[in-house]
Design an enzyme around this catalytic site. Structure first.
Site, PDB file in Angstrom:
ATOM      1  N   ASP A 115      -3.569  -6.500   7.661  1.00  0.00           N
ATOM      2  CA  ASP A 115      -3.176  -6.464   6.255  1.00  0.00           C
ATOM      3  C   ASP A 115      -1.654  -6.504   6.144  1.00  0.00           C
ATOM      4  O   ASP A 115      -0.995  -7.215   6.911  1.00  0.00           O
ATOM      5  CB  ASP A 115      -3.770  -5.204   5.607  1.00  0.00           C
ATOM      6  N   HIS A 150      -0.527  -2.575   0.149  1.00  0.00           N
ATOM      7  CA  HIS A 150      -1.945  -2.924   0.113  1.00  0.00           C
ATOM      8  C   HIS A 150      -2.686  -2.399   1.344  1.00  0.00           C
ATOM      9  O   HIS A 150      -3.765  -1.788   1.236  1.00  0.00           O
ATOM     10  CB  HIS A 150      -2.089  -4.449   0.011  1.00  0.00           C
ATOM     11  N   SER A 341     -10.869  -6.009  -2.030  1.00  0.00           N
ATOM     12  CA  SER A 341     -10.141  -5.434  -0.894  1.00  0.00           C
ATOM     13  C   SER A 341     -10.541  -3.981  -0.697  1.00  0.00           C
ATOM     14  O   SER A 341     -10.750  -3.517   0.432  1.00  0.00           O
ATOM     15  CB  SER A 341      -8.636  -5.512  -1.136  1.00  0.00           C
TER      16      SER A 341
END
Length: 400
Positions: A115, A150, A341
């Site tokens: 990520d 994220h 996600s």
């Protein structure tokens, strides 16, 4: 070759180099571009990836033409761009019951979070540091960080222990280990080549760190069949190496097709539901942002659906996402976000619990059990995985 590569080699007025990913046949013994062709001074090779049998770099037309005709080359693909796509959520899927009644917390299982990186959040390093490894394919740093935010949020959905909230915002597998593999930049964007390099690294280091799960809460629009897509093929290599690959379906809505790598039929693809911030599942509805159109190859995806709407998880301070969403902050330690996600992170945590309970299970068996344990709440949408059902069913299978 894909259309972008084909256009490049026939358009002499265009730029001199094109970023590409070269997929080699499985029978190829050596991943060395110098054994396949003669390089030009214009060429710049970035990765030669032994585990996934791919080579990446910026190459000139002459070199691409040489590779096109080599018998060991399966496909040449443009190096496309990719992007980033629990309080109530963990209770709704039964994670708290599994943690408390079965004593399962993901301990001993490592999830590779490919990520935007990972921040050393209190919930991941207290009382012991569970960030057991880090690799940076963007800036080459060696100390864990996350300038986008994220990856940290996804890692918290998987393995945050809620230490900073007295257990309120706890992930699904609160004692699992995580490895941060940074392939997305501060804006949440990245390249195909960096993602496949991250997958290759995870396969190569699976024994060193105990990696049993790869989480890919990222994706891109697919331009070819999964059989020719380098990202999908890299995921299949990881799957065959014994690693469960969990991918987000994408956030294009019901009319949008499934992202790569989630469109690969082998791996576990996760869509999202909106649990409406309640524990009972009777009022849950599909997340209206979840991609669910059949894949470019005609497969029905996602495989399962889990909470992905308004998920409160770990914040990476001063990251781009934290600064862009001040209204979503929950105190100083947490942030609320929505997307497939987040649902993929919840699924990866569930897989970690199952692997802790039954370490010999293969990726294929894990996927089948996850799907079989799903509860269908709408005929046109994926199943909703209930962990208590999953574990009761798995215990039954293992006593037969």
């Amino acid at each position: 070759m894909d259309q972008t590569v084909t256009r490049f080699i026939h358009n002499k007025a265009a730029e001199q180099q094109l970023p590409v990913v070269i997929a080699l046949n499985d029978q190829c013994n050596e991943v060395d571009i110098c054994q396949l062709c003669k390089l030009s001074e214009l060429d710049a090779v970035s990765y030669q990836l032994n585990e996934v049998k791919q080579i990446t770099g910026k190459l000139c037309r002459h070199t691409i033409r040489q590779l096109q005709n080599h018998p060991d080359v399966k496909f040449i693909h443009y190096d496309y761009k990719v992007h980033a796509n629990l309080n109530t959520a963990t209770a709704a899927i039964g994670a708290r019951e599994i943690n408390n009644n079965f004593g399962l917390t993901g301990k001993g299982i490592t999830v590779s979070v490919i990520d935007s990186g990972i921040y050393r959040h209190y919930d991941l390093i207290t009382p012991a540091n569970r960030i057991v490894g880090f690799a940076d394919f963007v800036n080459g740093q060696t100390v864990p960080y996350d300038d986008n935010g994220h990856g940290t949020h996804v890692a918290g959905a998987i393995a945050g222990n809620g230490a900073a909230s007295r257990g309120t915002y706890r992930g699904v597998a609160p004692e699992a280990n995580v490895v941060g593999v940074k392939v997305l930049d501060s804006q949440g964007n990245g390249s195909l080549s960096n993602v496949v390099a991250g997958i290759d690294w995870s396969i190569a280091n699976r024994s060193k760190y105990g990696i049993r799960v790869i989480n890919l809460s990222l994706g891109a629009d697919p331009y070819t069949s999964y059989t020719n897509d380098p990202l999908a093929q890299a995921c299949e290599k990881a799957w065959r190496a014994g690693i469960v690959v969990v991918a987000a379906a994408g956030n294009s809505g019901p009319a949008g097709t499934i992202d790569t790598p989630g469109f690969d039929p082998i791996i576990l693809t996760v869509g999202a539901v909106n649990d409406r911030n309640t524990i009972p599942i009777t009022d849950d509805i599909p997340g209206d942002y979840t991609s669910s159109k059949p894949t470019v190859d005609g497969f029905i995806k996602p495989d399962i659906a889990l909470p992905g709407t308004n998920i409160t998880s770990l914040i990476s301070p001063n990251s781009v996402i934290a600064n862009q969403n001040p209204q979503n902050k929950v105190g100083n330690q947490y942030l609320t976000l929505t997307g497939t996600s987040m649902a993929a992170g919840v699924a990866s945590g569930a897989v970690a619990l199952l692997l802790q309970a039954y370490p010999p299970l293969t990726p294929d068996v894990i996927k089948v059990r996850m799907i079989e344990a799903s509860r269908y709440f709408a005929p046109d949408f994926s199943g909703y995985s209930i962990l208590t059902t999953l574990f009761n069913m798995t215990r039954h299978f293992n006593t037969i």
